[in-house]
Write a protein that holds these residues in place. Structure first.
Motif, mmCIF file in Angstrom:
data_model
loop_
_atom_site.group_PDB
_atom_site.id
_atom_site.type_symbol
_atom_site.label_atom_id
_atom_site.label_comp_id
_atom_site.label_asym_id
_atom_site.label_seq_id
_atom_site.Cartn_x
_atom_site.Cartn_y
_atom_site.Cartn_z
ATOM 1 N N LEU A 1 0.852 -1.003 -0.006
ATOM 2 C CA LEU A 1 -0.038 -0.212 0.055
ATOM 3 C C LEU A 1 0.780 1.294 -0.034
ATOM 4 O O LEU A 1 1.635 1.336 0.837
ATOM 5 C CB LEU A 1 -0.869 -0.076 1.120
ATOM 6 N N ILE B 1 -10.136 -1.946 1.381
ATOM 7 C CA ILE B 1 -9.229 -2.950 1.584
ATOM 8 C C ILE B 1 -9.465 -3.860 2.789
ATOM 9 O O ILE B 1 -9.145 -4.617 3.162
ATOM 10 C CB ILE B 1 -7.931 -2.277 2.067
ATOM 11 N N VAL C 1 3.309 -1.038 4.029
ATOM 12 C CA VAL C 1 3.166 0.297 3.636
ATOM 13 C C VAL C 1 4.145 1.421 3.443
ATOM 14 O O VAL C 1 5.061 1.171 4.475
ATOM 15 C CB VAL C 1 2.333 1.052 5.276
#
Length: 111
Positions: free
Chosen positions: A23, A55, A67
């Motif tokens: 992400l 998500i 992330v």
């Protein structure tokens, strides 16, 4: 997670030997400059809380969520948000795309 660890995991995922989601929580204008190959989704940090429904299947899958952002600060905040909303396995890419460019892929533009 270090940039080199992420690169290793991305290589394994390409070969079907690892499962996770990547992400990006930067803004769309930043993505135009550079992005890490293999990114699954862009959700800017300012929109993350209201876009978690996008998500939710990630959370239900039980797969890790990795992330990143430009330097690691926003992605660190995003990891906190994800944990708060029940994501069990989340990892921040240390140093973000800047350190990834330094240590893994120097072709990525720095800004």
């Amino acid at each position: 997670m270090t940039p080199k660890e992420l690169k290793n995991r991305l290589d394994l995922r390409k070969d079907g030997k690892d499962l996770f989601y990547l992400l990006d929580v930067r803004n769309s204008n930043e993505v135009e400059i550079s992005t890490i190959e293999g990114t699954d989704l862009l959700i800017p940090i300012g929109e993350l809380s209201r876009r978690l429904v996008e998500i939710n299947s990630w959370k239900e899958s039980g797969k890790e969520v990795i992330v990143y952002c430009r330097s690691g600060a926003r992605s660190g905040m995003a990891c906190g948000i994800l944990k708060q909303f029940g994501f069990a396995q989340v990892h921040n890419v240390e140093g973000g795309i800047l350190l990834y460019s330094d240590e893994v892929d120097s072709s990525l533009a720095k800004y």
